[in-house]
Design a protein around this motif. Structure first.
Motif, mmCIF file in Angstrom:
data_model
loop_
_atom_site.group_PDB
_atom_site.id
_atom_site.type_symbol
_atom_site.label_atom_id
_atom_site.label_comp_id
_atom_site.label_asym_id
_atom_site.label_seq_id
_atom_site.Cartn_x
_atom_site.Cartn_y
_atom_site.Cartn_z
ATOM 1 N N HIS A 1 6.486 5.215 -21.527
ATOM 2 C CA HIS A 1 6.156 4.379 -20.384
ATOM 3 C C HIS A 1 6.150 5.245 -19.127
ATOM 4 O O HIS A 1 6.693 6.348 -19.106
ATOM 5 N N PHE A 2 5.530 4.718 -18.075
ATOM 6 C CA PHE A 2 5.474 5.445 -16.805
ATOM 7 C C PHE A 2 5.354 4.444 -15.675
ATOM 8 O O PHE A 2 4.460 3.601 -15.669
ATOM 9 N N ASN A 3 6.264 4.526 -14.707
ATOM 10 C CA ASN A 3 6.248 3.660 -13.541
ATOM 11 C C ASN A 3 5.953 4.496 -12.302
ATOM 12 O O ASN A 3 6.811 5.239 -11.828
ATOM 13 N N PRO A 4 4.744 4.406 -11.745
ATOM 14 C CA PRO A 4 4.393 5.208 -10.573
ATOM 15 C C PRO A 4 5.304 4.981 -9.373
ATOM 16 O O PRO A 4 5.421 5.860 -8.509
ATOM 17 N N GLN A 5 5.956 3.801 -9.297
ATOM 18 C CA GLN A 5 6.827 3.538 -8.163
ATOM 19 C C GLN A 5 8.037 4.467 -8.146
ATOM 20 O O GLN A 5 8.613 4.729 -7.087
ATOM 21 N N GLU A 6 8.406 4.987 -9.301
ATOM 22 C CA GLU A 6 9.512 5.945 -9.351
ATOM 23 C C GLU A 6 9.133 7.279 -8.717
ATOM 24 O O GLU A 6 10.002 8.112 -8.443
ATOM 25 N N TYR A 7 7.843 7.469 -8.468
ATOM 26 C CA TYR A 7 7.350 8.702 -7.848
ATOM 27 C C TYR A 7 6.730 8.426 -6.479
ATOM 28 O O TYR A 7 5.962 9.234 -5.968
ATOM 29 N N GLY A 8 7.085 7.292 -5.893
ATOM 30 C CA GLY A 8 6.695 7.016 -4.516
ATOM 31 C C GLY A 8 5.448 6.211 -4.294
ATOM 32 O O GLY A 8 5.103 5.905 -3.149
ATOM 33 N N MET A 9 4.730 5.828 -5.354
ATOM 34 C CA MET A 9 3.559 4.980 -5.155
ATOM 35 C C MET A 9 3.976 3.554 -4.852
ATOM 36 O O MET A 9 4.973 3.065 -5.379
ATOM 37 N N GLU A 10 3.225 2.898 -3.993
ATOM 38 C CA GLU A 10 3.512 1.525 -3.584
ATOM 39 C C GLU A 10 2.455 0.578 -4.159
ATOM 40 O O GLU A 10 1.265 0.929 -4.219
ATOM 41 N N PRO A 11 2.863 -0.627 -4.584
ATOM 42 C CA PRO A 11 1.875 -1.613 -5.046
ATOM 43 C C PRO A 11 0.804 -1.867 -3.992
ATOM 44 O O PRO A 11 1.078 -1.871 -2.792
ATOM 45 N N LEU A 12 -0.426 -2.050 -4.444
ATOM 46 C CA LEU A 12 -1.576 -2.324 -3.592
ATOM 47 C C LEU A 12 -1.894 -1.170 -2.651
ATOM 48 O O LEU A 12 -2.502 -1.363 -1.589
ATOM 49 N N SER A 13 -1.491 0.044 -3.023
ATOM 50 C CA SER A 13 -1.840 1.222 -2.231
ATOM 51 C C SER A 13 -3.243 1.699 -2.592
ATOM 52 O O SER A 13 -3.771 1.404 -3.673
ATOM 53 N N VAL A 14 -3.834 2.439 -1.689
ATOM 54 C CA VAL A 14 -5.184 2.953 -1.900
ATOM 55 C C VAL A 14 -5.162 4.075 -2.940
ATOM 56 O O VAL A 14 -4.263 4.919 -2.950
ATOM 57 N N MET A 15 -6.144 4.065 -3.825
ATOM 58 C CA MET A 15 -6.339 5.128 -4.792
ATOM 59 C C MET A 15 -7.754 5.676 -4.653
ATOM 60 O O MET A 15 -8.661 4.969 -4.187
ATOM 61 N N ALA A 16 -7.934 6.929 -5.037
ATOM 62 C CA ALA A 16 -9.255 7.554 -5.033
ATOM 63 C C ALA A 16 -9.734 7.711 -6.469
ATOM 64 O O ALA A 16 -8.953 8.052 -7.357
ATOM 65 N N VAL A 17 -11.009 7.478 -6.678
ATOM 66 C CA VAL A 17 -11.614 7.622 -8.005
ATOM 67 C C VAL A 17 -12.822 8.535 -7.881
ATOM 68 O O VAL A 17 -13.750 8.249 -7.117
ATOM 69 N N VAL A 18 -12.797 9.652 -8.609
ATOM 70 C CA VAL A 18 -13.925 10.581 -8.612
ATOM 71 C C VAL A 18 -14.753 10.307 -9.857
ATOM 72 O O VAL A 18 -14.256 10.392 -10.987
ATOM 73 N N CYS A 19 -16.018 9.964 -9.642
ATOM 74 C CA CYS A 19 -16.926 9.630 -10.740
ATOM 75 C C CYS A 19 -18.343 9.953 -10.317
ATOM 76 O O CYS A 19 -18.727 9.708 -9.174
ATOM 77 N N LYS A 20 -19.111 10.546 -11.218
ATOM 78 C CA LYS A 20 -20.510 10.891 -10.960
ATOM 79 C C LYS A 20 -20.674 11.692 -9.666
ATOM 80 O O LYS A 20 -21.594 11.451 -8.874
ATOM 81 N N ASN A 21 -19.754 12.613 -9.430
ATOM 82 C CA ASN A 21 -19.824 13.507 -8.279
ATOM 83 C C ASN A 21 -19.744 12.761 -6.948
ATOM 84 O O ASN A 21 -20.280 13.209 -5.924
ATOM 85 N N GLN A 22 -19.078 11.626 -6.965
ATOM 86 C CA GLN A 22 -18.825 10.836 -5.770
ATOM 87 C C GLN A 22 -17.353 10.434 -5.758
ATOM 88 O O GLN A 22 -16.660 10.547 -6.770
ATOM 89 N N VAL A 23 -16.884 9.970 -4.600
ATOM 90 C CA VAL A 23 -15.548 9.403 -4.536
ATOM 91 C C VAL A 23 -15.664 7.942 -4.113
ATOM 92 O O VAL A 23 -16.465 7.592 -3.240
ATOM 93 N N HIS A 24 -14.906 7.101 -4.773
ATOM 94 C CA HIS A 24 -14.797 5.695 -4.400
ATOM 95 C C HIS A 24 -13.336 5.373 -4.173
ATOM 96 O O HIS A 24 -12.444 6.024 -4.719
ATOM 97 N N TYR A 25 -13.102 4.350 -3.354
ATOM 98 C CA TYR A 25 -11.737 3.948 -3.053
ATOM 99 C C TYR A 25 -11.453 2.548 -3.588
ATOM 100 O O TYR A 25 -12.268 1.640 -3.447
ATOM 101 N N GLY A 26 -10.293 2.427 -4.215
ATOM 102 C CA GLY A 26 -9.823 1.138 -4.696
ATOM 103 C C GLY A 26 -8.349 1.017 -4.393
ATOM 104 O O GLY A 26 -7.794 1.796 -3.617
ATOM 105 N N ILE A 27 -7.718 0.054 -5.005
ATOM 106 C CA ILE A 27 -6.283 -0.131 -4.806
ATOM 107 C C ILE A 27 -5.579 -0.153 -6.159
ATOM 108 O O ILE A 27 -6.174 -0.468 -7.188
ATOM 109 N N TRP A 28 -4.318 0.206 -6.117
ATOM 110 C CA TRP A 28 -3.492 0.091 -7.315
ATOM 111 C C TRP A 28 -3.172 -1.389 -7.481
ATOM 112 O O TRP A 28 -2.371 -1.942 -6.756
#
Length: 239
Positions: A132-159
């Motif tokens: 198992h892995f809980n990102p909050q144990e490493y400082g990530m916050e719920p509903l924080s912004v995430m970056a996604v690299v796909c097809k040589n572009q970056v898009h932004y979403g949320i956790w």
């Protein structure tokens, strides 16, 4: 196809894309299949026989998912959990649930839950299973912004959700459509290639809170509302 026709198609699809900055491009090619600071391992990309996927902490202030197999990150399976989980192309999702992991948090912004058809969210972290892995144990916050690299572009979403099993590389249908608008993606059909880089950010600066347009009428409008935060977070990354 004339330029006017191309623009019309783009507007009709509602898709948007942001240019990949040089530092993020360098990160993408440098970290493929490499990790010296493995935070957790033994995960899959949906194929139970392929347990090469890991959460990595090699990038300061960030967590990313990759495969220990050379030259790969992970794929993009489709998650349809949350509000309207049987609407549109989520109708054929065989495992969809009517609630996301952070429903209580997102209710504070005046919506019942995230909508996979509208909100570009990422499923990150694995709970109630071994490994198992809980990102909050490493400082990530719920509903924080995430970056996604796909097809040589970056898009932004949320956790926006977590996985109860060992599978990784999931996002909402809305995020998948941003990344791969030309693929016929649905609740039962994702992007199979392991070429997608998901990056989560630690710290409260990654949390958009009320500045995000949670009641947006389109995925583009929502992504645009978190772009300034995403751009700042990405600019702070070093390979």
């Amino acid at each position: 196809m004339r330029l006017s026709e191309i623009l019309a198609v783009a507007l009709a699809s509602g898709a948007t894309a942001y240019d990949l900055p040089d530092n993020l491009r360098n990160i993408y090619y440098k970290h493929k299949g490499q990790c010296s600071n493995v935070l957790a391992k033994g995960f899959t990309n949906g194929d139970s026989k392929n347990k090469n996927f890991e959460y990595c902490g090699d990038i300061k202030g960030a967590i990313f998912m990759h495969s220990s197999k050379g030259g790969e990150y992970t794929n993009m399976d489709i998650d349809c959990d949350g509000a309207n989980n049987t609407a549109g192309k989520c109708a054929n999702d065989k495992s969809g649930q009517g609630i996301t992991a952070f429903q209580d948090e997102v209710k504070k912004f005046g919506i019942s839950d995230l909508d996979a058809n509208l909100h570009p969210y990422i499923v990150f972290g694995n709970e109630d299973h071994s490994p198992h892995f809980n990102p909050q144990e490493y400082g990530m916050e719920p509903l924080s912004v995430m970056a996604v690299v796909c097809k040589n572009q970056v898009h932004y979403g949320i956790w926006g959700d977590t996985n109860g099993g060992t599978s990784t590389g999931e996002s909402s249908l809305a995020m998948a459509k941003l990344c791969f608008p030309d693929e016929d993606l649905s609740g039962d059909s994702g992007h199979d290639a392991n070429d997608v880089l998901f990056i989560g950010f630690s710290g409260k600066d990654a949390v958009p809170g009320k500045t995000a347009d949670w009641k947006a009428k389109s995925t583009k409008d929502f992504e645009d509302s978190i772009k300034s935060i995403g751009d700042k977070l990405v600019a702070g990354l070093s390979a």
